[in-house]
Design a protein around this motif. Sequence first.
Motif, mmCIF file in Angstrom:
data_model
loop_
_atom_site.group_PDB
_atom_site.id
_atom_site.type_symbol
_atom_site.label_atom_id
_atom_site.label_comp_id
_atom_site.label_asym_id
_atom_site.label_seq_id
_atom_site.Cartn_x
_atom_site.Cartn_y
_atom_site.Cartn_z
ATOM 1 N N THR A 374 -7.679 -5.867 -13.242
ATOM 2 C CA THR A 374 -8.710 -4.832 -13.181
ATOM 3 C C THR A 374 -8.896 -4.173 -14.545
ATOM 4 O OG1 THR A 374 -7.127 -3.101 -12.584
ATOM 5 C CG2 THR A 374 -8.163 -4.335 -10.771
ATOM 6 N N THR A 375 -10.005 -3.467 -14.666
ATOM 7 C CA THR A 375 -10.307 -2.650 -15.842
ATOM 8 C C THR A 375 -10.754 -1.271 -15.373
ATOM 9 O OG1 THR A 375 -10.999 -4.571 -17.148
ATOM 10 C CG2 THR A 375 -11.766 -2.414 -17.890
ATOM 11 N N GLY A 376 -10.203 -0.229 -15.989
ATOM 12 C CA GLY A 376 -10.683 1.121 -15.734
ATOM 13 C C GLY A 376 -10.368 1.674 -14.367
ATOM 14 N N VAL A 377 -9.237 1.295 -13.772
ATOM 15 C CA VAL A 377 -8.848 1.846 -12.468
ATOM 16 C C VAL A 377 -8.106 3.160 -12.681
ATOM 17 C CG1 VAL A 377 -7.329 1.516 -10.485
ATOM 18 C CG2 VAL A 377 -8.816 -0.336 -11.228
ATOM 19 N N ARG A 378 -8.382 4.136 -11.813
ATOM 20 C CA ARG A 378 -7.707 5.420 -11.862
ATOM 21 C C ARG A 378 -7.136 5.778 -10.504
ATOM 22 N NH1 ARG A 378 -8.910 4.335 -16.302
ATOM 23 N NH2 ARG A 378 -10.171 5.445 -17.843
ATOM 24 N N ILE A 379 -5.983 6.433 -10.522
ATOM 25 C CA ILE A 379 -5.435 7.088 -9.334
ATOM 26 C C ILE A 379 -5.236 8.549 -9.718
ATOM 27 C CG2 ILE A 379 -3.544 7.184 -7.678
ATOM 28 C CD1 ILE A 379 -3.012 4.236 -8.192
ATOM 29 N N THR A 380 -5.985 9.445 -9.087
ATOM 30 C CA THR A 380 -5.988 10.843 -9.491
ATOM 31 C C THR A 380 -5.849 11.753 -8.279
ATOM 32 O OG1 THR A 380 -8.402 11.053 -9.356
ATOM 33 C CG2 THR A 380 -7.492 10.287 -11.446
ATOM 34 N N GLY A 381 -5.882 13.052 -8.547
ATOM 35 C CA GLY A 381 -5.775 14.046 -7.494
ATOM 36 C C GLY A 381 -4.363 14.563 -7.364
ATOM 37 N N ARG A 382 -4.183 15.622 -6.617
ATOM 38 C CA ARG A 382 -2.874 16.235 -6.458
ATOM 39 C C ARG A 382 -2.261 15.942 -5.085
ATOM 40 N NH1 ARG A 382 -1.900 19.304 -10.772
ATOM 41 N NH2 ARG A 382 -3.687 19.961 -12.036
ATOM 42 N N GLY A 383 -2.783 14.936 -4.430
ATOM 43 C CA GLY A 383 -2.236 14.534 -3.146
ATOM 44 C C GLY A 383 -1.019 13.640 -3.306
ATOM 45 N N THR A 384 -0.606 13.014 -2.190
ATOM 46 C CA THR A 384 0.661 12.285 -2.123
ATOM 47 C C THR A 384 0.448 10.840 -1.704
ATOM 48 O OG1 THR A 384 1.846 14.320 -1.537
ATOM 49 C CG2 THR A 384 2.927 12.238 -0.997
ATOM 50 N N ILE A 385 1.183 9.943 -2.332
ATOM 51 C CA ILE A 385 1.309 8.557 -1.873
ATOM 52 C C ILE A 385 2.778 8.364 -1.515
ATOM 53 C CG2 ILE A 385 0.998 6.128 -2.426
ATOM 54 C CD1 ILE A 385 -1.127 6.924 -4.440
ATOM 55 N N ASP A 386 3.046 8.017 -0.265
ATOM 56 C CA ASP A 386 4.398 8.031 0.292
ATOM 57 C C ASP A 386 4.780 6.624 0.760
ATOM 58 O OD1 ASP A 386 6.658 8.361 2.093
ATOM 59 O OD2 ASP A 386 6.164 10.491 2.194
ATOM 60 N N GLY A 387 5.944 6.140 0.315
ATOM 61 C CA GLY A 387 6.398 4.796 0.673
ATOM 62 C C GLY A 387 7.295 4.729 1.886
ATOM 63 N N GLN A 388 7.597 5.868 2.515
ATOM 64 C CA GLN A 388 8.441 5.908 3.715
ATOM 65 C C GLN A 388 9.773 5.182 3.522
ATOM 66 O OE1 GLN A 388 6.600 6.350 7.724
ATOM 67 N NE2 GLN A 388 5.214 4.763 6.955
#
Length: 728
Positions: A374-388
Amino acid sequence: MALRVAMIGSASAGRVARCRASFLIGSNYLRSLVGGSGGGAKYDVAAEGGGAGASGEGSKHWPVEIRHQKAEKAIEIEFENGKRFRYPAELLRVESPSADNQRVTASGERRVVAGRRQVSIVSLEPVGNYGLRIVFDDLHDTGIYNWNFLYELGDDKIARIRSYLHRLPGSLKVSSLMLESALHGSWQLCGFQQSGSLRERAQMMPFLFLEAKAADGIEMTSTISQQSQEDCKKCKEKGNDSEGIDEGDVLESEQLDDEEEEEGKEGQLVVRQHLLVKGEQQRVQRVCDIRKYGAVGDGLLYDTEAIQRAIDDCATYGGTVLVPSPKTFLTATLHLRSHVTLHVEQGATILGGHRLDDFPRSRDRWYVVLAENTTGVRITGRGTIDGQAHRFVIRERPEKHVMVSWNETGQCTGPECRPRLIGFLDSVDVLIRDVQLHEPAYWCVHLVRCNGARIVNVSIFGDFNIPNNDGIDVDGSNNTLIEFCRIDTGDDAICPKSTRGPVFNLTAHNCWLRSKSSAVKLGSGSEHNFHGLRFHDLTVVDSHRGLAIQLRDEGDVVDVEFKNIRMSTQYYHPSWWGRAEPIYITSVPRNKRTTKVGRIRDVRFINVTAHSENGIFISGSQGSWIDSLTFCNVSIAIDRWTDFPGGWQDYRPGDYRGLVRHKTVGLFADYVATMALRGVRIVWGNNKQPDWGQTLEITPRRVLKLGLSDVTLLDVVEEHPGNVQRGL
């Protein structure tokens, strides 16, 4: 002629200067510009004689005034003809006339010195009467700058900067449009109250980019179209101030707040961006709310298909996939596409699945969130990504949990067979910003063969008893920036590896790290080279190892710097690699089948302070000697406060020697070609232990050259076991 030398600014580099004491021998006509205790010190030094003689035989030009502007990281020189030039420290460093700088690559091109944006000048030293030796805080001091060279460099500064920026590798390269627009003032930015993403990109760009815009009277003024002015007026009415382009600005927008919004087709939100570049039209970016695509967000039903539809739809023209709060979205692997921003709102959670069927068949793609090619992908924000991660625990143990292993798939063997949290494979221009990453079951962020990745203000929280839940693994990736992150996890916090390719130009700074393994670790996967890595301004708390280089394969480690680091290291259960070493450097075979181990050379530790239960451990091996180690302003205070056993040397990973019984040593060195200790202090604390040994242990005939300057080594006196110490 009077040659006036002045220092402007504080004496903030005094500590580094102390390490250079042996090199700063005084001169009758040019005094060292570093020293003294107060800020704003100024020195005026007159040259003997005058006229051309002061410039050295054959010089066309000579200086009448030299001013060291420490706060601005620059020097100014006025020459005999009245011309005055300002030289940023970065320009002087990358254009150094040293033999090392002038080397050419196999393709015949001159070597590019990158990653020196933050470099400072420690001192200026006279060389005869024809030039200067400039000492930089990355310990480069071999360039002799004669007056003619400095005059030509100043007179041709813009062209030199332009050439340097175009020669930079990978994502650090500045496009012709960016450079020419900046140099000639044809850019205007409007519509962003906070251009955070632009400033983040600026962190990767050389300071010289800004210098190119400002030097010699070139200003960032611009004439914009009537339409642009109207758009800017709209922005101001909404409370946004118009800004000029910051250094390293990019032709894109990632800021969603305070932008003009209008209703688009099918109820989708359309954001009209006001980033205007001369000759370009406004661009429209879509915001795709995953609820519009059927996502429920109850944390029980899988929302994978709905979220993936939003991603694929937004990828058509580029856009933002909005994960709204206060919802929890359970999902299998999500595949991000080019020019898509995954924006997780504060209070929202992406919850990774825990079933084998939730992930692709190939183990190389076991990620909750995956971006590939990919080119130019972003993951932003102040939320959560949880792997359990807790769903992968078979049995909890106080020293280390026993984890699920999916090795029945045949994809892997042993216990390390679990999904990672976020993966970027073969991708360019990556940004992860502000998100909270919780409970990775295995590695948390994994960059594989990427170029130009930025991880900014990210918080990683991993279970302290789960093995292999590394914070950030950078494998075969180049031009990487990690900044303002907080990583609290069981295994390595920041871990560059070179199993998939070489690792060049990695910078990590202003991070808080805690690990039951290593806070920073190079390796142990080291099939390719590491070069140009910088770890600055880090705080390491209660880690098993602090700063580690574990070379086990044929790759080399060259030009690595650890600077301005405070840490505490302590013992944990011996099932975790490490024995509380604040600094750990090993270059040994991985196993009996290893036929070649690379070399470690030019590694610098500057301004490092540690409170630890063990000392510094350095060990090369036959055929893999460690060379050119520098310890400058390093202070280690050794004491004991845990009940875990001491008295071991740890050569893990691998079966080279494993754990070896040995007294605790303040600094142990074996198979080292050259090592310099400058301003080093090692002391022992109150709680004397039976396993405490020597403060300095050097293996005879296997440490070839040791340089000492301002070194303090203290040992506890046997008959006074308290805080009474004597010098060695």
